[in-house]
Design a protein around this motif. Structure first.
Motif, PDB file in Angstrom:
ATOM      1  N   UNK A 100       0.535  -0.992  -0.302  1.00 59.42           N
ATOM      2  CA  UNK A 100      -0.078   0.141   0.054  1.00 59.42           C
ATOM      3  C   UNK A 100       1.028   1.564   0.179  1.00 59.42           C
ATOM      4  N   UNK A 101       1.842   1.232   0.347  1.00 63.04           N
ATOM      5  CA  UNK A 101       3.423   2.222   0.193  1.00 63.04           C
ATOM      6  C   UNK A 101       2.821   3.034  -0.622  1.00 63.04           C
ATOM      7  N   UNK A 102       3.051   2.844  -1.758  1.00 59.84           N
ATOM      8  CA  UNK A 102       3.648   4.094  -2.826  1.00 59.84           C
ATOM      9  C   UNK A 102       1.344   3.990  -3.500  1.00 59.84           C
ATOM     10  N   UNK A 103       0.801   3.406  -3.376  1.00 58.42           N
ATOM     11  CA  UNK A 103      -0.630   4.406  -3.332  1.00 58.42           C
ATOM     12  C   UNK A 103      -0.556   4.956  -2.660  1.00 58.42           C
ATOM     13  N   UNK A 104      -0.797   5.131  -1.402  1.00 59.54           N
ATOM     14  CA  UNK A 104      -0.988   5.926  -0.173  1.00 59.54           C
ATOM     15  C   UNK A 104      -2.553   6.543   0.065  1.00 59.54           C
ATOM     16  N   UNK A 105      -3.116   7.582   0.439  1.00 56.26           N
ATOM     17  CA  UNK A 105      -4.261   7.429   0.858  1.00 56.26           C
ATOM     18  C   UNK A 105      -4.539   9.031  -0.305  1.00 56.26           C
ATOM     19  N   UNK A 106      -6.082   8.406  -0.999  1.00 58.58           N
ATOM     20  CA  UNK A 106      -6.221   9.428  -1.977  1.00 58.58           C
ATOM     21  C   UNK A 106      -6.351  10.100  -1.617  1.00 58.58           C
ATOM     22  N   UNK A 107      -6.944  10.981   0.014  1.00 62.84           N
ATOM     23  CA  UNK A 107      -6.850  12.564   0.495  1.00 62.84           C
ATOM     24  C   UNK A 107      -5.314  12.616   0.513  1.00 62.84           C
ATOM     25  N   UNK A 108      -5.012  12.264   1.238  1.00 63.89           N
ATOM     26  CA  UNK A 108      -3.750  12.938   1.370  1.00 63.89           C
ATOM     27  C   UNK A 108      -2.490  13.376  -0.168  1.00 63.89           C
ATOM     28  N   UNK A 109      -2.967  12.355  -1.202  1.00 62.14           N
ATOM     29  CA  UNK A 109      -2.817  13.247  -2.077  1.00 62.14           C
ATOM     30  C   UNK A 109      -2.508  13.339  -3.107  1.00 62.14           C
ATOM     31  N   UNK A 166      -1.460  11.179  11.822  1.00 58.62           N
ATOM     32  CA  UNK A 166      -0.887  10.015  10.660  1.00 58.62           C
ATOM     33  C   UNK A 166      -0.758  10.867   9.419  1.00 58.62           C
ATOM     34  N   UNK A 167      -1.661  11.868   8.804  1.00 56.77           N
ATOM     35  CA  UNK A 167      -1.431  12.213   7.187  1.00 56.77           C
ATOM     36  C   UNK A 167       0.111  12.312   6.811  1.00 56.77           C
ATOM     37  N   UNK A 168       1.062  12.797   8.343  1.00 57.60           N
ATOM     38  CA  UNK A 168       2.234  12.494   7.344  1.00 57.60           C
ATOM     39  C   UNK A 168       3.362  11.348   7.889  1.00 57.60           C
ATOM     40  N   UNK A 169       2.394  10.507   8.579  1.00 56.40           N
ATOM     41  CA  UNK A 169       2.851   9.109   7.844  1.00 56.40           C
ATOM     42  C   UNK A 169       2.188   8.424   6.495  1.00 56.40           C
ATOM     43  N   UNK A 170       1.820   9.145   6.223  1.00 63.86           N
ATOM     44  CA  UNK A 170       1.457   8.774   4.969  1.00 63.86           C
ATOM     45  C   UNK A 170       1.685   9.725   3.789  1.00 63.86           C
ATOM     46  N   UNK A 171       1.853  10.362   3.602  1.00 63.16           N
ATOM     47  CA  UNK A 171       3.171  10.935   2.663  1.00 63.16           C
ATOM     48  C   UNK A 171       4.634  10.130   2.742  1.00 63.16           C
ATOM     49  N   UNK A 172       5.850  10.164   4.460  1.00 64.16           N
ATOM     50  CA  UNK A 172       6.806   9.528   4.376  1.00 64.16           C
ATOM     51  C   UNK A 172       6.297   8.364   3.728  1.00 64.16           C
ATOM     52  N   UNK A 173       5.551   7.474   4.250  1.00 65.02           N
ATOM     53  CA  UNK A 173       5.441   6.455   3.908  1.00 65.02           C
ATOM     54  C   UNK A 173       5.819   6.332   2.176  1.00 65.02           C
TER      55      UNK A 173
END
Length: 194
Positions: A100-109, A166-173
């Motif tokens: 899931x890492x490269x896809x991330x979260x649609x909202x964060x993206x 949590x949003x930062x985790x998604x970006x850094x991830x």
């Protein structure tokens, strides 16, 4: 006599959501959408409007599919703090997992790609974040009332800190191949709840 649609609009919206989620808004062309959805350009416009309107509908569908789990998780009866911890750890695990890492979260993206210059996208991002913050705040307020948080901790401020984390985790991830980075950050933030 009006022609009937020869495709399933729900399935088409789901396919569009997947494509936008994989590539982002700017990198997805109308030709890409026509090919992925398997429908003609005119049918796409007639059903969903412009590419931008389709993107906004995809964001709404994404929110509909993600949010029910959050409500269930954070509003379950009993101690509230374990649910908050579990949610933050799940975000960290998903952010660091190869699948899931490269896809991330649609909202964060969407926030990162369009939030600064697209008011409609920014509004939907803000609604999503407000929803998550409200759920976290309610769970943390319940935890405070049940004596799970140390006295003097501000549930609203903690909810905001966890939202940003949590949003930062998604970006850094998305950008880091080291899952320990997001896991360690999550654990340090959770230590603030002790």
């Amino acid at each position: 006599m009006a022609r009937t649609k020869e495709f399933d609009p729900e399935a088409a919206l789901h396919s569009a959501l997947d494509l936008f989620w994989e590539r982002g808004y700017e990198a997805t062309t109308m030709a890409d959408l026509v090919e992925r959805l398997g429908i003609g350009r005119q049918s796409l416009y007639a059903t969903f409007g412009s590419k931008h309107e389709l993107y906004l509908k995809a964001m709404e569908r994404y929110a509909e599919t993600q949010n029910p789990f959050l409500v269930e998780e954070l509003s379950a009866p009993g101690p509230a703090l374990p649910a908050v911890r579990s949610l933050v750890r799940r975000f960290a695990a998903e952010a660091g997992a190869d699948a899931t890492r490269l896809r991330g979260c649609l909202v964060t993206n969407s926030a990162a790609e369009l939030g600064a210059h697209d008011e409609s996208v920014a509004r939907r991002v803000e609604l999503s974040w407000e929803h998550l913050e409200t759920l976290l705040h309610a769970a943390l307020a319940r935890a405070a009332a049940q004596g799970e948080l140390p006295p003097g901790r501000d549930p609203r401020a903690l909810a905001r800190m966890l939202l940003v984390l949590m949003q930062g985790l998604r970006i850094v991830g998305k950008a880091s191949s080291d899952p320990g980075r997001v896991r360690d950050a999550a654990e340090q933030a959770l230590a603030l709840l002790d």
